[in-house]
Motif scaffolding. Structure first.
Motif, PDB file in Angstrom:
ATOM      1  N   ALA A 251       0.842  -1.195   0.000  1.00 17.97           N
ATOM      2  CA  ALA A 251       0.000   0.000   0.000  1.00 17.97           C
ATOM      3  C   ALA A 251       0.873   1.237   0.000  1.00 17.97           C
ATOM      4  O   ALA A 251       1.975   1.241   0.552  1.00 17.97           O
ATOM      5  CB  ALA A 251      -0.931  -0.001   1.203  1.00 17.97           C
ATOM      6  N   PRO A 252       0.417   2.349  -0.587  1.00 14.46           N
ATOM      7  CA  PRO A 252       1.217   3.585  -0.598  1.00 14.46           C
ATOM      8  C   PRO A 252       1.275   4.217   0.786  1.00 14.46           C
ATOM      9  O   PRO A 252       0.377   4.026   1.609  1.00 14.46           O
ATOM     10  CB  PRO A 252       0.490   4.463  -1.604  1.00 14.46           C
ATOM     11  N   GLN A 253       2.295   5.014   1.021  1.00 13.60           N
ATOM     12  CA  GLN A 253       2.515   5.716   2.279  1.00 13.60           C
ATOM     13  C   GLN A 253       2.817   7.178   1.980  1.00 13.60           C
ATOM     14  O   GLN A 253       3.268   7.532   0.886  1.00 13.60           O
ATOM     15  CB  GLN A 253       3.690   5.086   3.062  1.00 13.60           C
ATOM     16  N   VAL A 254       2.550   8.012   3.033  1.00 21.90           N
ATOM     17  CA  VAL A 254       2.789   9.430   2.879  1.00 21.90           C
ATOM     18  C   VAL A 254       4.245   9.753   3.160  1.00 21.90           C
ATOM     19  O   VAL A 254       4.891   9.105   3.993  1.00 21.90           O
ATOM     20  CB  VAL A 254       1.856  10.247   3.806  1.00 21.90           C
ATOM     21  N   ASN A 255       4.733  10.769   2.491  1.00 21.12           N
ATOM     22  CA  ASN A 255       6.119  11.220   2.701  1.00 21.12           C
ATOM     23  C   ASN A 255       6.155  12.734   2.461  1.00 21.12           C
ATOM     24  O   ASN A 255       5.650  13.195   1.422  1.00 21.12           O
ATOM     25  CB  ASN A 255       7.078  10.511   1.730  1.00 21.12           C
ATOM     26  N   PRO A 256       6.658  13.552   3.449  1.00 21.82           N
ATOM     27  CA  PRO A 256       7.301  13.123   4.698  1.00 21.82           C
ATOM     28  C   PRO A 256       6.281  12.814   5.782  1.00 21.82           C
ATOM     29  O   PRO A 256       5.096  13.074   5.616  1.00 21.82           O
ATOM     30  CB  PRO A 256       8.146  14.346   5.050  1.00 21.82           C
ATOM     31  N   LYS A 257       6.741  12.316   6.923  1.00 19.69           N
ATOM     32  CA  LYS A 257       5.878  11.970   8.040  1.00 19.69           C
ATOM     33  C   LYS A 257       5.552  13.174   8.918  1.00 19.69           C
ATOM     34  O   LYS A 257       4.618  13.117   9.716  1.00 19.69           O
ATOM     35  CB  LYS A 257       6.542  10.898   8.895  1.00 19.69           C
ATOM     36  N   GLU A 258       6.343  14.243   8.849  1.00 16.98           N
ATOM     37  CA  GLU A 258       6.132  15.429   9.678  1.00 16.98           C
ATOM     38  C   GLU A 258       6.155  16.664   8.787  1.00 16.98           C
ATOM     39  O   GLU A 258       6.822  16.695   7.748  1.00 16.98           O
ATOM     40  CB  GLU A 258       7.207  15.553  10.757  1.00 16.98           C
ATOM     41  N   ALA A 259       5.382  17.698   9.243  1.00 18.56           N
ATOM     42  CA  ALA A 259       5.326  18.946   8.493  1.00 18.56           C
ATOM     43  C   ALA A 259       5.035  20.091   9.455  1.00 18.56           C
ATOM     44  O   ALA A 259       4.678  19.872  10.619  1.00 18.56           O
ATOM     45  CB  ALA A 259       4.271  18.871   7.401  1.00 18.56           C
ATOM     46  N   THR A 260       5.192  21.313   8.983  1.00 18.59           N
ATOM     47  CA  THR A 260       4.990  22.513   9.798  1.00 18.59           C
ATOM     48  C   THR A 260       4.132  23.485   9.001  1.00 18.59           C
ATOM     49  O   THR A 260       4.312  23.653   7.782  1.00 18.59           O
ATOM     50  CB  THR A 260       6.330  23.167  10.145  1.00 18.59           C
ATOM     51  N   THR A 261       3.197  24.166   9.732  1.00 14.12           N
ATOM     52  CA  THR A 261       2.368  25.182   9.101  1.00 14.12           C
ATOM     53  C   THR A 261       2.070  26.278  10.112  1.00 14.12           C
ATOM     54  O   THR A 261       2.420  26.152  11.297  1.00 14.12           O
ATOM     55  CB  THR A 261       1.059  24.575   8.572  1.00 14.12           C
ATOM     56  N   CYS A 262       1.437  27.352   9.686  1.00 10.62           N
ATOM     57  CA  CYS A 262       1.164  28.496  10.555  1.00 10.62           C
ATOM     58  C   CYS A 262      -0.254  28.427  11.119  1.00 10.62           C
ATOM     59  O   CYS A 262      -1.133  27.693  10.628  1.00 10.62           O
ATOM     60  CB  CYS A 262       1.354  29.798   9.770  1.00 10.62           C
ATOM     61  N   GLU A 263      -0.436  29.241  12.168  1.00 12.01           N
ATOM     62  CA  GLU A 263      -1.748  29.254  12.818  1.00 12.01           C
ATOM     63  C   GLU A 263      -2.804  29.865  11.904  1.00 12.01           C
ATOM     64  O   GLU A 263      -3.978  29.488  11.947  1.00 12.01           O
ATOM     65  CB  GLU A 263      -1.685  30.057  14.116  1.00 12.01           C
ATOM     66  N   THR A 264      -2.417  30.781  11.117  1.00 13.89           N
ATOM     67  CA  THR A 264      -3.369  31.492  10.272  1.00 13.89           C
ATOM     68  C   THR A 264      -3.594  30.741   8.983  1.00 13.89           C
ATOM     69  O   THR A 264      -2.870  29.777   8.645  1.00 13.89           O
ATOM     70  CB  THR A 264      -2.851  32.896   9.980  1.00 13.89           C
ATOM     71  N   LEU A 265      -4.560  31.241   8.237  1.00 15.93           N
ATOM     72  CA  LEU A 265      -4.927  30.546   7.007  1.00 15.93           C
ATOM     73  C   LEU A 265      -3.861  30.676   5.922  1.00 15.93           C
ATOM     74  O   LEU A 265      -3.618  29.760   5.165  1.00 15.93           O
ATOM     75  CB  LEU A 265      -6.271  31.108   6.507  1.00 15.93           C
ATOM     76  N   GLN A 266      -3.264  31.836   5.888  1.00  8.89           N
ATOM     77  CA  GLN A 266      -2.227  32.084   4.879  1.00  8.89           C
ATOM     78  C   GLN A 266      -0.931  32.460   5.573  1.00  8.89           C
ATOM     79  O   GLN A 266      -0.953  33.323   6.462  1.00  8.89           O
ATOM     80  CB  GLN A 266      -2.670  33.208   3.936  1.00  8.89           C
ATOM     81  N   PRO A 267       0.279  31.956   5.185  1.00  8.49           N
ATOM     82  CA  PRO A 267       0.392  30.796   4.284  1.00  8.49           C
ATOM     83  C   PRO A 267       0.327  29.502   5.091  1.00  8.49           C
ATOM     84  O   PRO A 267       0.908  29.422   6.156  1.00  8.49           O
ATOM     85  CB  PRO A 267       1.761  30.992   3.651  1.00  8.49           C
ATOM     86  N   ASN A 268      -0.347  28.470   4.612  1.00  7.52           N
ATOM     87  CA  ASN A 268      -0.491  27.258   5.414  1.00  7.52           C
ATOM     88  C   ASN A 268      -0.500  25.998   4.577  1.00  7.52           C
ATOM     89  O   ASN A 268      -0.943  24.962   5.052  1.00  7.52           O
ATOM     90  CB  ASN A 268      -1.765  27.342   6.239  1.00  7.52           C
ATOM     91  N   ALA A 269      -0.051  26.012   3.316  1.00  5.76           N
ATOM     92  CA  ALA A 269      -0.082  24.821   2.457  1.00  5.76           C
ATOM     93  C   ALA A 269       1.085  23.902   2.772  1.00  5.76           C
ATOM     94  O   ALA A 269       2.204  24.352   2.997  1.00  5.76           O
ATOM     95  CB  ALA A 269      -0.055  25.235   0.995  1.00  5.76           C
ATOM     96  N   ILE A 270       0.778  22.554   2.793  1.00  9.69           N
ATOM     97  CA  ILE A 270       1.793  21.534   3.051  1.00  9.69           C
ATOM     98  C   ILE A 270       1.796  20.584   1.862  1.00  9.69           C
ATOM     99  O   ILE A 270       0.756  19.983   1.538  1.00  9.69           O
ATOM    100  CB  ILE A 270       1.501  20.772   4.349  1.00  9.69           C
ATOM    101  N   ASN A 271       2.949  20.431   1.208  1.00  5.16           N
ATOM    102  CA  ASN A 271       3.087  19.521   0.069  1.00  5.16           C
ATOM    103  C   ASN A 271       3.475  18.145   0.577  1.00  5.16           C
ATOM    104  O   ASN A 271       4.434  17.993   1.344  1.00  5.16           O
ATOM    105  CB  ASN A 271       4.127  20.016  -0.920  1.00  5.16           C
TER     106      ASN A 271
END
Length: 888
Positions: A584-604
């Motif tokens: 089965a496929p798995q996600v990569n990476p396992k950890e990510a960081t984003t901001c509290e607000t809506l912008q900017p908050n995209a995680i690839n």
């Protein structure tokens, strides 16, 4: 020899020859251009032009001066040679004649003087004085014919040659002398002259090889030394005698000639020289061959040019293989080779016959035999021997071999041994016994250079080489090798995979069947049946295993026979594993960081699947329904087949770490999916979107325990630094306190001063007496506060014999130290005054301190105030009572 000119003894003069026959003796050998004699001719008129001629112009020529020359070289016969010399007046055509008789000179054998020829006179020409007669003539230069004197004369010596005479010796007393090399110049003393008679004589035998001719000058003077006649030149030629043998330039001459040379072939030149005159027979050499060794095939294989010494061949048959060298004895003889009178000498001529390729190589046998084990290369299987009569190790002897038949596939080559000239038949390609059991080769041998022209032998020799191949136990081999099979992964253990067998090339050997074994199986997935080579699985085949490279798994097996010696072969089985959708496929990476607000908050994010196409992407991304807060707070959008973007759905999410489950599905048939948890850290961000809170440390991998440990280490380090500073400060205080204390051993009160030394007395003790003055006069009170220091304390500033102390210590520490010292001194009744020793141990003069004798002076004591002694303590109480207590 003949006199130079006739004399005019009286006034009457008659033109013509003074004699009808003139006889002269000359050497037996006459060469062209040689002057022989001078004819006498009287000419009463000097203006007449007389022309001389000879009746034998081909042999003799007469010059305008009357000298007779030989026109060619010839030998005089024993009989006198006669010819006529004529003189003709060119104006009047009047002619006079005189017969000349030339006699060859005899060989001197020591005969007596009376048997010698008559001595000729040489007369000086003279000029008549003007007063004696109106007739006059002028002297002209006379050419005196050379005097020929044989070398090696036996004497007796001195031997008279000619007589020098002047016409004026009748009226005057003259003295004669001769000058020049051989007379008064080196070599001196060979020729002498009688000063009175003018008789010229030779004193010893002459050697033409040393000096061939002498040029002398005769003089006539009177008794006063005045010159009477002009000097005349006399040339004495030393006639050569055959007294030197020919000498060869080398005693041994070396030459070469190719074998088979035709007659007339030049070989070499020998040369001899003779010290005698080369223009006479004495120096004319002739050569001849005295002997030849060996005399085969002909005793006269060579001849020599008797004049030049060139040796040439005169017979055919030179064969180096029969005769390699000839030795000739060469003789050189002078007197033109006259064996009776000529002198001879010999030399050796060594003529080496050089080799040409006139013999082809010939095999020593018609058939050669050899054998070789199969599958062997670079093995010499046969030696081909040849014979060649030419000179060894030359191109005419070196053999070259080539195969003319029996080896169409080029399995053999023939090399030449440079030392033995043998042909070495060598295997260059493996031979299979089962295919070829024997080879029959045809070989030919020839020289490096072609045969010489005219040789009738065949240019090459041929032979046959029979080579037997020996059967040996060969290694079995797998067919095919490597063997490739295709198999889907996931095959269960115990399944039959394939059969991998080998073949034994030894068809003519008695041996059992082959046995199989496993040699290499990295994942330990396979086993092979030792008898039939059947391969089965022992574990599940997995394409995603680390032992599979590019979908290929390699295993190696061994097949062995029981031959002597046993042989084995290896084979490789290659399994190409086909992919199934088992991951089965798995996600990569396992950890990510984003901001509290809506912008900017995209995680690839990226989906990773160990499977390959078509069991991998494109992938489908979605968020699960549970827990409910996932879809409420987050949203996910696929941006490509393998990538998606996760972002906040709400405007603000409190900082913290959140686990976001993501469901990923591949494109396999059937599909495989899995739920991967993405750990997202939500943090406060700056305008650039970077985290600014302390939780960023946690997010990057540092936990709370690690942060606490780091803070504890920093605190402990600060404590250690503080403790070190405190310790250094205390140590500094102790050092300063120790500097203020005086070691009892350094106290001047305990020093013993010796005064029993003779010398300058106390004046020799170099003390700083300024230390005994009142402290107030040495150091201003401004250095210390008043009331802290006693008046009788020791000065603080440096002394020459004690360590230098600080001039301005800390006031607090010094004050405490002084107060403690004052208390200890006041409470010690046995302690003397601090400077008592410094005061009483000085007995010299010139001290800056006052003398202690003032203690007994009533006058001086009354002028001083001693009340301060009460401040010095109980030890100075007595002094205070004596001086400060009034009259008592």
């Amino acid at each position: 020899q003949a006199p130079i000119k006739a004399t005019c003894e009286d006034m009457s003069c008659k033109t013509g020859f003074p004699e009808d026959v003139h006889s002269a003796v000359v050497s037996r050998s006459v060469h062209g251009g040689q002057p022989l004699l001078n004819v006498r001719f009287r000419s009463c008129d000097e203006n007449k032009k007389i022309h001389f001629g000879s009746s034998e112009p081909e042999d003799f020529r007469v010059g305008e001066d009357g000298v007779v020359y030989a026109e060619r070289s010839f030998q005089l016969s024993a009989e006198p040679t006669e010819f006529v010399v004529s003189a003709q007046d060119k104006e009047t055509q009047e002619e006079w004649q005189m017969r000349v008789k030339l006699t060859p000179e005899p060989t001197f054998t020591g005969a007596s003087e009376k048997d010698q020829k008559k001595i000729e006179d040489i007369v000086f020409p003279w000029q008549q004085s003007k007063q004696s007669s109106p007739l006059k003539r002028q002297k002209r230069d006379w050419v005196i014919p050379p005097i020929n004197l044989p070398e090696n004369s036996r004497g007796p010596f001195p031997q008279e040659l000619v007589r020098i005479r002047s016409d004026r010796d009748k009226s005057l007393s003259l003295r004669y002398s001769v000058t020049g090399p051989g007379a008064d110049q080196p070599p001196t003393g060979i020729f002498i002259i009688n000063p009175i008679s003018g008789q010229l004589s030779v004193t010893k035998p002459l050697d033409r090889e040393q000096i061939a001719s002498f040029h002398l000058r005769a003089h006539a003077v009177d008794v006063n030394g005045n010159q009477v006649e002009n000097p005349i030149d006399i040339v004495i030629n030393v006639i050569d005698m055959n007294d030197n043998r020919p000498e060869f330039l080398h005693q041994v001459w070396n030459g070469t000639v190719p074998e088979g040379s035709k007659p007339g072939t030049y070989v070499m030149t020998v040369t001899a020289i003779d010290a005698d005159d080369p223009n006479t027979q004495n120096g004319m050499l002739r050569y001849r061959i005295l002997s030849q060794a060996p005399s085969s095939p002909s005793p006269n294989m060579f001849t020599i040019n008797n004049e030049t010494g060139d040796i040439i061949t005169v017979a055919a048959g030179l064969d180096r293989e029969k005769v390699q060298q000839y030795t000739l004895i060469i003789q050189a003889t002078d007197m033109e080779g006259n064996p009776t009178y000529g002198l001879s000498n010999t030399a050796t001529a060594v003529i080496t016959v050089t080799d040409v390729n006139d013999n082809p190589p010939e095999f020593t046998a018609m058939t050669f035999y050899g054998e070789v084990p199969e599958n062997r290369v670079d093995v010499i299987v046969a030696n081909l021997t040849v014979t060649d009569k030419d000179q060894p190790h030359t191109p005419a002897w070196n053999a070259m071999y080539r195969m003319t038949g029996g080896d169409p596939t080029g399995r053999f080559t023939i090399l030449t041994d440079p030392n033995s000239n043998d042909g070495l038949v060598t295997v260059v390609k493996p031979i299979d016994f089962e295919t070829n059991r024997m080879f029959v080769l045809t070989v030919a041998a020839e020289n490096q250079v072609p045969l010489a022209k005219g040789i009738q032998h065949p240019p090459q020799s041929t032979a046959t080489v029979s080579i037997t191949v020996i059967d040996v136990n060969e290694s079995p081999y797998f067919v095919p090798n490597p063997k490739l099979i295709r198999q889907e992964e996931g095959l269960l253990a115990g399944s039959m995979l394939t059969t991998f067998t080998a073949q034994d090339p030894d068809r003519y050997m008695q041996q059992t069947s082959l046995r199989y074994s496993k040699l290499s199986d990295p994942a330990n997935w396979l086993k092979i049946d030792p008898v039939n080579g059947q391969i089965t699985t022992t574990a599940v085949l997995d394409r995603e295993s680390i032992y599979v490279q590019n979908n290929m798994y390699n295993a190696t097996f061994l097949a062995s026979d029981n031959g002597i010696p046993p042989m084995s072969g290896t084979g490789t089985l290659q399994i190409h594993l086909l992919d199934i959708n088992d991951n089965a496929p798995q996600v990569n990476p396992k950890e990510a960081t984003t901001c509290e607000t809506l912008q900017p908050n995209a995680i690839n994010i990226t989906a990773v699947d160990p499977d390959i196409d078509p069991n991998a992407g494109p992938f489908a991304f979605e968020l699960p329904d549970t827990p409910a807060g996932i879809k409420r707070n987050w949203t996910i959008v696929r941006i490509s087949g393998d990538h998606a973007q996760l972002s906040l759905r709400i405007r603000f999410l409190e900082a913290g770490i959140y686990d976001v489950p993501i469901v990923i599905t591949d494109s396999g048939n059937p599909h495989a999916s899995s739920t991967s948890v993405l750990k997202v850290k939500v943090c406060q961000c700056d305008i650039n979107g970077d985290c600014t809170d302390v939780d960023r440390i946690v997010g990057t991998g540092l936990g709370t325990g690690a942060i606490i440990a780091i803070l504890l280490c920093i605190i402990i380090l600060l404590i250690l630094v503080l403790m070190f500073v405190v310790w250094m400060k205390r140590r500094d205080k102790e050092r300063q306190a120790k500097q203020l204390l005086i070691d009892p051993e350094d106290d001047v009160r305990d020093n013993i001063l010796k005064y029993d030394e003779e010398g300058g007395g106390e004046e020799d003790q170099d003390y700083d007496l300024s230390q005994l003055q009142q402290p107030d006069t040495v150091e201003p009170d401004a250095i210390k506060p008043v009331g802290i220091r006693r008046l009788d304390e020791r000065p603080i500033h440096a002394e020459p014999q004690y360590p230098v102390r600080s001039a301005a210590p800390h006031p607090g520490d010094i004050g405490d130290f002084i107060n403690e010292g004052l208390k200890a001194a006041d409470n010690d009744p046995t302690a003397p005054p601090y400077d008592s020793l410094l005061v009483f141990d000085y007995e010299g003069s010139g001290s800056t301190a006052g003398s202690l004798s003032s203690l007994n002076s009533s006058s001086s004591g009354g002028e001083q105030d001693y009340d301060y002694l009460n401040d010095w303590g109980p030890r100075f109480k007595k002094l205070a009572d004596m001086y400060g207590g009034g009259d008592d």
